[in-house]
Design an enzyme around this catalytic site. Structure first.
Site, PDB file in Angstrom:
ATOM      1  N   GLU A 117      30.379  46.670  14.576  1.00 23.73           N
ATOM      2  CA  GLU A 117      31.470  47.929  15.061  1.00 23.73           C
ATOM      3  C   GLU A 117      30.324  48.998  14.691  1.00 23.73           C
ATOM      4  OE1 GLU A 117      33.867  48.302  11.952  1.00 23.73           O
ATOM      5  OE2 GLU A 117      35.424  46.650  12.979  1.00 23.73           O
TER       6      GLU A 117
HETATM    7  C1  HEC Z   1      33.788  49.515  15.671  1.00 24.69           C
HETATM    8  C2  HEC Z   1      35.668  50.161  15.524  1.00 24.69           C
HETATM    9  C3  HEC Z   1      35.195  50.383  14.231  1.00 24.69           C
HETATM   10  C4  HEC Z   1      34.611  51.654  12.986  1.00 24.69           C
HETATM   11  C5  HEC Z   1      33.376  52.519  14.254  1.00 24.69           C
HETATM   12  C6  HEC Z   1      34.625  51.632  11.860  1.00 24.69           C
HETATM   13  N1  HEC Z   1      36.158  50.766  12.276  1.00 24.69           N
HETATM   14 FE1  HEC Z   1      37.121  50.697  10.393  1.00 24.69          FE
HETATM   15  N2  HEC Z   1      38.037  49.451  11.156  1.00 24.69           N
HETATM   16  C7  HEC Z   1      38.117  48.495  12.629  1.00 24.69           C
HETATM   17  C8  HEC Z   1      38.408  47.339  12.336  1.00 24.69           C
HETATM   18  C9  HEC Z   1      38.958  46.540  13.491  1.00 24.69           C
HETATM   19  C10 HEC Z   1      39.222  46.942  10.626  1.00 24.69           C
HETATM   20  C11 HEC Z   1      39.625  45.758  10.244  1.00 24.69           C
HETATM   21  C12 HEC Z   1      38.911  44.631   9.755  1.00 24.69           C
HETATM   22  C13 HEC Z   1      39.071  43.960   8.948  1.00 24.69           C
HETATM   23  O1  HEC Z   1      40.476  44.393   8.543  1.00 24.69           O
HETATM   24  O2  HEC Z   1      38.366  42.647   8.954  1.00 24.69           O
HETATM   25  C14 HEC Z   1      38.586  48.564  10.338  1.00 24.69           C
HETATM   26  C15 HEC Z   1      38.979  48.515   8.640  1.00 24.69           C
HETATM   27  C16 HEC Z   1      39.078  49.828   8.209  1.00 24.69           C
HETATM   28  C17 HEC Z   1      39.358  50.060   6.779  1.00 24.69           C
HETATM   29  C18 HEC Z   1      39.955  49.509   5.999  1.00 24.69           C
HETATM   30  C19 HEC Z   1      41.973  49.983   6.551  1.00 24.69           C
HETATM   31  C20 HEC Z   1      42.998  48.884   6.100  1.00 24.69           C
HETATM   32  O3  HEC Z   1      44.077  49.122   5.423  1.00 24.69           O
HETATM   33  O4  HEC Z   1      42.471  47.708   5.375  1.00 24.69           O
HETATM   34  C21 HEC Z   1      38.892  51.591   6.595  1.00 24.69           C
HETATM   35  C22 HEC Z   1      39.586  52.237   5.420  1.00 24.69           C
HETATM   36  C23 HEC Z   1      38.632  51.674   7.484  1.00 24.69           C
HETATM   37  N3  HEC Z   1      38.349  50.426   8.187  1.00 24.69           N
HETATM   38  C24 HEC Z   1      37.603  52.765   7.433  1.00 24.69           C
HETATM   39  C25 HEC Z   1      36.538  52.931   8.320  1.00 24.69           C
HETATM   40  C26 HEC Z   1      35.496  54.158   7.995  1.00 24.69           C
HETATM   41  C27 HEC Z   1      35.259  54.973   7.002  1.00 24.69           C
HETATM   42  C28 HEC Z   1      34.905  53.912   9.223  1.00 24.69           C
HETATM   43  C29 HEC Z   1      33.228  54.885   9.354  1.00 24.69           C
HETATM   44  C30 HEC Z   1      31.355  54.003   8.139  1.00 24.69           C
HETATM   45  C31 HEC Z   1      34.798  53.173   9.821  1.00 24.69           C
HETATM   46  N4  HEC Z   1      35.835  52.289   9.029  1.00 24.69           N
HETATM   47  C32 HEC Z   1      34.249  52.222  11.083  1.00 24.69           C
HETATM   48  C33 HEC Z   1      37.193  49.153  13.377  1.00 24.69           C
HETATM   49  C34 HEC Z   1      36.068  50.290  12.981  1.00 24.69           C
END
Ligand code: HEC
Ligand code: HEC
Length: 306
Positions: A117
Site C-alpha cells: 500500500e
Molecule cells: C493501496 C490501497 C489502499 C490505501 C493506500 C489505503 N487503503 Fe485503506 N484499505 C485498503 C484495503 C485493501 C483494505 C482492507 C484490508 C484488510 O481488511 O485486510 C483497507 C481497509 C481500510 C479500512 C477498514 C474498513 C473496514 O470496513 O474494515 C479503513 C478505515 C481504511 N482502509 C482507511 C484507510 C486510510 C485512513 C488510509 C490512509 C492512511 C488508507 N486506508 C490507505 C486499501 C487501501
C-alpha cells in the site's frame, strides 16, 4: 400536539423492532480537526514515493472505495484483499475484514506500513510533513502541539468518523414513508424474511459481528485457499475462526462493487445468490433478488445518488 406525541411514540416503538438503525440525519459542522484529517487523507506524502494517498484506494465520491478487485499500492503492487468503504467506518465494531484492529486510529498503521500500500514508516512521513509550514500551523491550531504520530492518526480518524452517509432508507426509518418506493419496501421485507438481517443489521447494516462465510453450505471447498481466505483465523490462530470475517456493512453497497473480501463477485445479484445459498441455506428467485437489490440501493448516500 397530542398527535405529535403519539406519532413520535409509535416511531420509537416500531423503530425499536427494526433490525436496522438509522444513521444521524443532521449534519455536524466541520471542525478544524476534521479539515486537517481530510487534508492528510488526500495527501500523497503519506506514501514512500509520494504517489498514493488514502483517497487513492478510498475515493469518497465513488462510495469510499476504488471499485477494483484488489487495489494497487506504491510501484503498482497489487494488494491481497478488496478495499472496503471508509464511509460510515466509524460505526464498525472493528476494522479490516478480519477485525485485526479496533479503532480507526490504530487502523492508519496498516496502510502506512503495508509494502503493498503506502510502503513507508513514521520517521519518513513525519519528516516530510514537518517541512510543511501550513501543516505546522494547522497542528498547532488543532492540537496546540507539534506534528506527532498520534495527532496524525487522530486527525485522519476524526475525518473518517465525520463520513456519515445516510441514504433514503434512513429517512424511511425516521417515519418518512414516501422516502422509498413500494417495491423497495418489499425488498426490505424480503431482506428480513430471508434472514439477511440476522447478520447485516444495526446502524451499519453489518459491521457489528464476525460470521463464517459458508454457514449452511461450505464456500471454500473447491478452490485453492489463500491466506486472506482464512479470515479471522489469521488473527486468533483458532480453528473455530477459520473463514470468519467481519460481516461487511451494506451501506453504499450498490457503489462498492466488486464484492467479498477477495473482490471476486462482480454484481449484487450474484452476491445475493451466494449469500442465500451459503449463509441462509435457501434458493432464491431472480424476482426476489431484484427486489433486494432495489432495497440495497436505498442505502446509498443521498449525496452520491444521481
Ligand atoms: C493501496 C490501497 C489502499 C490505501 C493506500 C489505503 N487503503 Fe485503506 N484499505 C485498503 C484495503 C485493501 C483494505 C482492507 C484490508 C484488510 O481488511 O485486510 C483497507 C481497509 C481500510 C479500512 C477498514 C474498513 C473496514 O470496513 O474494515 C479503513 C478505515 C481504511 N482502509 C482507511 C484507510 C486510510 C485512513 C488510509 C490512509 C492512511 C488508507 N486506508 C490507505 C486499501 C487501501
Ligand atoms: C450468517 C451471516 C450472514 C447472513 C445471514 C448473510 N450474510 Fe451477507 N455477508 C456475510 C459475510 C461474512 C460476508 C463477507 C463475505 C466475504 O467477503 O468473504 C457477507 C457479504 C455480503 C455482501 C457483499 C458485501 C461486500 O461489500 O463485499 C452482500 C451484498 C451481502 N452479504 C448480502 C446479503 C444478503 C442479501 C443476505 C440474505 C440473503 C445475506 N447477505 C445474508 C454474512 C452474512
Amino acid at each position: 400536539m397530542y398527535r405529535f406525541v403519539i406519532i413520535s411514540f409509535l416511531v420509537v416503538i416500531l423503530g425499536a423492532n427494526e433490525p436496522i438503525l438509522s444513521l444521524p440525519l443532521t449534519e455536524q459542522p466541520i471542525s478544524d480537526k476534521v479539515k486537517l484529517g481530510k487534508k492528510l487523507f488526500f495527501d500523497t506524502r503519506l506514501s514512500k514515493d509520494n504517489t498514493i494517498s488514502c483517497a487513492t484506494c478510498h475515493p469518497i465520491h465513488m462510495g469510499g472505495m476504488d471499485n477494483l478487485e484488489k487495489s494497487f499500492g506504491v510501484n503498482g503492487v497489487e494488494g491481497d484483499v478488496n478495499s472496503p468503504t471508509v464511509l460510515n467506518s466509524g460505526f464498525n465494531f472493528v476494522q479490516f475484514w478480519d477485525g485485526r484492529v479496533r479503532t480507526l486510529e490504530e487502523q492508519v498503521e496498516g496502510p502506512l506500513h503495508n509494502p503493498k500500500e503506502m510502503a513507508t514508516n513514521w520517521p519518513e512521513t513525519t519528516e516530510k510533513l514537518r517541512k510543511d509550514q501550513q501543516y505546522k500551523e494547522l497542528f498547532q491550531k488543532v492540537y496546540n502541539d507539534e506534528i506527532t504520530i498520534d495527532h496524525i492518526k487522530n486527525a485522519i480518524a476524526e475525518y473518517e468518523r465525520s463520513l456519515i452517509a445516510p441514504g433514503r432508507f434512513d429517512r424511511f426509518l425516521n417515519g418518512d414513508t414516501k422516502a422509498i418506493s413500494k417495491i423497495e419496501q418489499e425488498g426490505y421485507e424480503l431482506f428480513k424474511s430471508y434472514g439477511c438481517s440476522s447478520c447485516h443489521q444495526g446502524i451499519n447494516v453489518g459491521g457489528n459481528m464476525y460470521e463464517k462465510l459458508g454457514v449452511f453450505t461450505p464456500y471454500f471447498y473447491d478452490r485453492n485457499i489463500t491466506k486472506a481466505d482464512k479470515g479471522r483465523f489469521n488473527v486468533t490462530n483458532d480453528i473455530v475462526h477459520l473463514h470468519e470475517f467481519k460481516v461487511p456493512s451494506l451501506r453504499n453497497v450498490a457503489k462498492t462493487y466488486p464484492y467479498f473480501h477477495d473482490g471476486s463477485v462482480k454484481t449484487l445479484q450474484e452476491a445475493i445468490k451466494i449469500m442465500a445459498k451459503h449463509q441462509v441455506g435457501q434458493s432464491i428467485s431472480d424476482e426476489d433478488i431484484e427486489k433486494i437489490v432495489k432495497f440495497l440501493n436505498t442505502l446509498t448516500w443521498e449525496k452520491l445518488e444521481k
